[in-house]
Design a protein around this motif. Sequence first.
Motif, mmCIF file in Angstrom:
data_model
loop_
_atom_site.group_PDB
_atom_site.id
_atom_site.type_symbol
_atom_site.label_atom_id
_atom_site.label_comp_id
_atom_site.label_asym_id
_atom_site.label_seq_id
_atom_site.Cartn_x
_atom_site.Cartn_y
_atom_site.Cartn_z
ATOM 1 N N THR A 147 0.805 -1.237 0.000
ATOM 2 C CA THR A 147 0.000 0.000 0.000
ATOM 3 C C THR A 147 0.831 1.277 0.000
ATOM 4 N N ALA A 148 2.101 1.191 0.362
ATOM 5 C CA ALA A 148 2.940 2.397 0.382
ATOM 6 C C ALA A 148 3.303 2.860 -1.016
ATOM 7 N N ASP A 324 -16.419 -2.133 11.783
ATOM 8 C CA ASP A 324 -17.360 -1.352 10.981
ATOM 9 C C ASP A 324 -16.840 -1.292 9.547
ATOM 10 N N HIS A 327 -13.937 0.733 8.100
ATOM 11 C CA HIS A 327 -12.548 0.492 8.482
ATOM 12 C C HIS A 327 -12.012 -0.855 8.048
ATOM 13 N N ARG A 328 -12.747 -1.509 7.178
ATOM 14 C CA ARG A 328 -12.203 -2.740 6.637
ATOM 15 C C ARG A 328 -11.273 -2.431 5.471
ATOM 16 N N PRO A 330 -10.535 -2.126 1.853
ATOM 17 C CA PRO A 330 -11.462 -1.994 0.730
ATOM 18 C C PRO A 330 -11.318 -3.172 -0.241
ATOM 19 N N ALA A 333 -8.734 -2.500 -2.801
ATOM 20 C CA ALA A 333 -7.522 -1.869 -2.258
ATOM 21 C C ALA A 333 -7.698 -0.375 -2.018
ATOM 22 N N PHE A 334 -8.363 0.299 -2.933
ATOM 23 C CA PHE A 334 -8.630 1.725 -2.770
ATOM 24 C C PHE A 334 -10.036 1.907 -2.207
ATOM 25 N N GLN A 335 -10.253 2.975 -1.455
ATOM 26 C CA GLN A 335 -11.583 3.266 -0.951
ATOM 27 C C GLN A 335 -12.538 3.389 -2.141
ATOM 28 N N GLN A 338 -12.739 6.333 -4.197
ATOM 29 C CA GLN A 338 -11.429 6.776 -4.695
ATOM 30 C C GLN A 338 -10.981 5.991 -5.917
ATOM 31 N N MET B 1 -11.659 13.128 6.211
ATOM 32 C CA MET B 1 -11.569 12.400 7.487
ATOM 33 C C MET B 1 -10.352 12.850 8.291
ATOM 34 N N GLU B 27 -1.093 11.052 -1.680
ATOM 35 C CA GLU B 27 -2.427 10.999 -2.279
ATOM 36 C C GLU B 27 -2.867 9.542 -2.457
ATOM 37 N N ILE B 29 -1.727 6.874 -0.988
ATOM 38 C CA ILE B 29 -1.867 6.183 0.301
ATOM 39 C C ILE B 29 -3.185 6.561 0.973
ATOM 40 N N ARG B 31 -5.886 7.454 -0.595
ATOM 41 C CA ARG B 31 -6.950 6.780 -1.355
ATOM 42 C C ARG B 31 -7.116 5.336 -0.893
ATOM 43 N N ARG B 32 -6.039 4.743 -0.406
ATOM 44 C CA ARG B 32 -6.140 3.368 0.079
ATOM 45 C C ARG B 32 -6.608 3.319 1.532
ATOM 46 N N ALA B 33 -5.990 4.156 2.377
ATOM 47 C CA ALA B 33 -6.219 4.056 3.822
ATOM 48 C C ALA B 33 -7.545 4.667 4.242
ATOM 49 N N GLY B 34 -8.083 5.562 3.433
ATOM 50 C CA GLY B 34 -9.351 6.192 3.783
ATOM 51 C C GLY B 34 -9.183 7.465 4.576
ATOM 52 N N ARG B 35 -7.966 7.769 4.994
ATOM 53 C CA ARG B 35 -7.682 9.021 5.698
ATOM 54 C C ARG B 35 -6.194 9.293 5.614
ATOM 55 N N VAL B 315 -0.756 1.735 7.228
ATOM 56 C CA VAL B 315 -2.079 1.659 6.591
ATOM 57 C C VAL B 315 -2.921 0.582 7.271
ATOM 58 N N THR B 318 -4.066 1.873 10.567
ATOM 59 C CA THR B 318 -5.076 2.908 10.326
ATOM 60 C C THR B 318 -6.430 2.282 10.011
ATOM 61 N N ARG B 319 -6.396 1.250 9.174
ATOM 62 C CA ARG B 319 -7.654 0.592 8.806
ATOM 63 C C ARG B 319 -8.276 -0.135 9.990
ATOM 64 N N THR B 322 -9.965 1.006 14.711
ATOM 65 C CA THR B 322 -11.269 1.165 15.352
ATOM 66 C C THR B 322 -11.944 -0.176 15.651
#
Lengths: 435, 435
Positions: A147-148, A324, A327-328, A330, A333-335, A338, B1, B27, B29, B31-35, B315, B318-319, B322
């Motif tokens: 993901t980096a 929730d 926070h899974r 995606p 891989a991307f939201q 996005q 977020m 950008e 990252i 899009r993947r992490a959600g925040r 990442v 972060t995901r 929660t």
Amino acid sequence: MKPINVGLLGIGTVGGGTYTVLKRNAEEITRRAGRPIRIVTVADKNLALARQVTGGEVELTDDAFSVVTDPGIDIVVELIGGYGVAKELVLKAIENGKHVVTANKALLAVHGNEIFAAAQKKGVMVAFEAAVAGGIPIIKALREGLTANRIEWLAGIINGTTNFILSEMRDKGLPFAEVLKEAQALGYAEADPTFDVEGVDAAHKATIMSAIAFGIPMQFDKAYIEGISKLDSVDIGYAEQLGYRIKLLGIARRRENGVELRVHPTLIPEKRLIANVEGAMNAVLVQGDAVGATLYYGKGAGAEPTASAVIADLVDVTRLHTSDPEHRVPHLAFQPDQVRDVPVLPIEEVVTSYYLRMRVEDKPGVLADITRILADSSISIEALIQKEAAEGEAHTDIIMLTHQTAEKNANAAIARIEALPVVQGKVVKLRMETL
Amino acid sequence: MKPINVGLLGIGTVGGGTYTVLKRNAEEITRRAGRPIRIVTVADKNLALARQVTGGEVELTDDAFSVVTDPGIDIVVELIGGYGVAKELVLKAIENGKHVVTANKALLAVHGNEIFAAAQKKGVMVAFEAAVAGGIPIIKALREGLTANRIEWLAGIINGTTNFILSEMRDKGLPFAEVLKEAQALGYAEADPTFDVEGVDAAHKATIMSAIAFGIPMQFDKAYIEGISKLDSVDIGYAEQLGYRIKLLGIARRRENGVELRVHPTLIPEKRLIANVEGAMNAVLVQGDAVGATLYYGKGAGAEPTASAVIADLVDVTRLHTSDPEHRVPHLAFQPDQVRDVPVLPIEEVVTSYYLRMRVEDKPGVLADITRILADSSISIEALIQKEAAEGEAHTDIIMLTHQTAEKNANAAIARIEALPVVQGKVVKLRMETL
């Protein structure tokens, strides 16, 4: 802890493997997942087979729809395959709030956008590690491990049948048709081998990988697909003389104005690890801007290797199902908001190197004419073999490797070469990647 | 977020790489992490360096303890290394409810049990993809990708320095000491290369992998460790004649009465992909009962490859941060109450094959004496080279490969061979794995 209840649709090769491995390694899997993962219902049209595989230990039905609507089922594993009833079942399972695990690459490559949108809306997971490269955790690597990175390209040997055939053609110097028969006899190729040998299966998998690598929708209909059925073993031999192996690669490459998505026989330098992946094995090479090249290798098909991926997904879903949905990980891989509509480039726009073989009259000036045409098109030559004409033959072969150029440019030059009176027949063109 | 706030401890090579990649790919990252994942504070004793790398865009401090107690920090990235202050900082961060990402293999291999217990108690995550094999997502593969499997063994080239040295020794036929100097000049080896060349670094990594592969505690103090500093290039040459390469492998193998955990130079058949991993590259081969063999290959060190793993962990955290701790991926792949106290076997109990080289008098009956001793110990010979004595020399070399036997059995036979009057000096013994 309360077990997770799984409904298994399809008890063929992979379904049987999944049932067997889940049972054999139940203790170890529970130690990892934190709770038992239990197949409670198996649906298959062939109830006798289902009874034989399961020993009657679980509920059996020939009505898969009763499983995807059963309130007692937490996760549906779809191992039926194809786009038909499998699609209906997956959508119905999602509609009923069930998580889905599937090995169905055709379904995801063609209808994935619709399926993931439905899953997103319902807040359920659709996991598909088994859809690409069998037991190799390549989906997880692309989606989570890298993901980096800005992923620049990936290239994979993602169809075991064709890799087996190509390995045998090279090893034994045999033509495609003969090796195909051998592969069919050994169970490495199906009675109707079209999907495998024409590259369709590899294109399904490359499509799925391109989506998660680049954050784009599935665009299977835009993929360029060329199989190995027309590959001449003479080219495998010449490639070898030049230090290359020919592999059927699924390639996805990010470019400035779009994405390349293509499957075709490809020359690769023999020094590369991936060039040495033989037989029915799979391997995927991924280039990230931070990590550089990483390679993932293993069995791409078969009952237990594929079951390994199906069960890894089951464990993932079991671990994550209480989190929730926001926070899974995606699906792609991307939201979901996005994903970007980056176009797949037509094959004419692809930039790569080429292997060209042509049959020419064995007389002075021929090579000068041909190299002049290439020079006019700004195509430089990296290597060249001109064979001596065989005794009593008026024609001979010229083989050359070019530097990179756009496919349309290569095609135009080839058309001019084919128009030369000294050139006999068509020019054989294969693509080449240095990776 | 709302962004995730990261405190970075140590801005050396990997810290600098992490800062750079996180900024360059922000950008993608996000899009993947959600925040957004944002480094807000950097702690380093060298404030001038920290200022230079970060351009003064973030808060800088030379007091790392102020970061691990800062209520504004969500995740602490520990890139200081070693067992000293790094351990205190990691424990303090956990105590303060922070998630931790670390590349510190020494710390985890030696104090991992204590650290993971503390993290478990506090309900925070400790992620460590960067601790093993740099940018290769091998921890994720073992912990999540292969959960269906009873992992039988793993074997890895997990130290780039030694693999570079071994590749050069083979390529150029040079002795260890000379290649080490070259490696130091090129920056592939440190001024004090002990940890790398004596196998300690590889043993740290093998220890970590053994824990997540088998669900056992970290048992670094039980690992058998043998480096490459005493390896003679003559043996690399003989191995090659026999069709083998010598690699420094970290090996963990499940056996009936325990686990093998060992690092040593190892002969591998040259046909294996892993035998062809050259230079500073890393690769890990994992054998699962369902999936069979899978291989993971890439750069095992360096600023950006290691940063790739650090950021993948960021990442992930972060995901998942929660989700309730009970449903996260367990630190060591198995649920904390499911880790089993399986002992690491002493090296004498290890069962493997051997390469033996001995210097003997060139006269009749010598080979008969030696093979008789091996036969008496039930050690069968797989291959044998007996060199002709050089002109005017009374001694010559015998090289043999044995079939599998317990190390103590091999040692006893070797002692008897060394006691023969016709045998000069010590027998050279190397271990061999067919993988």
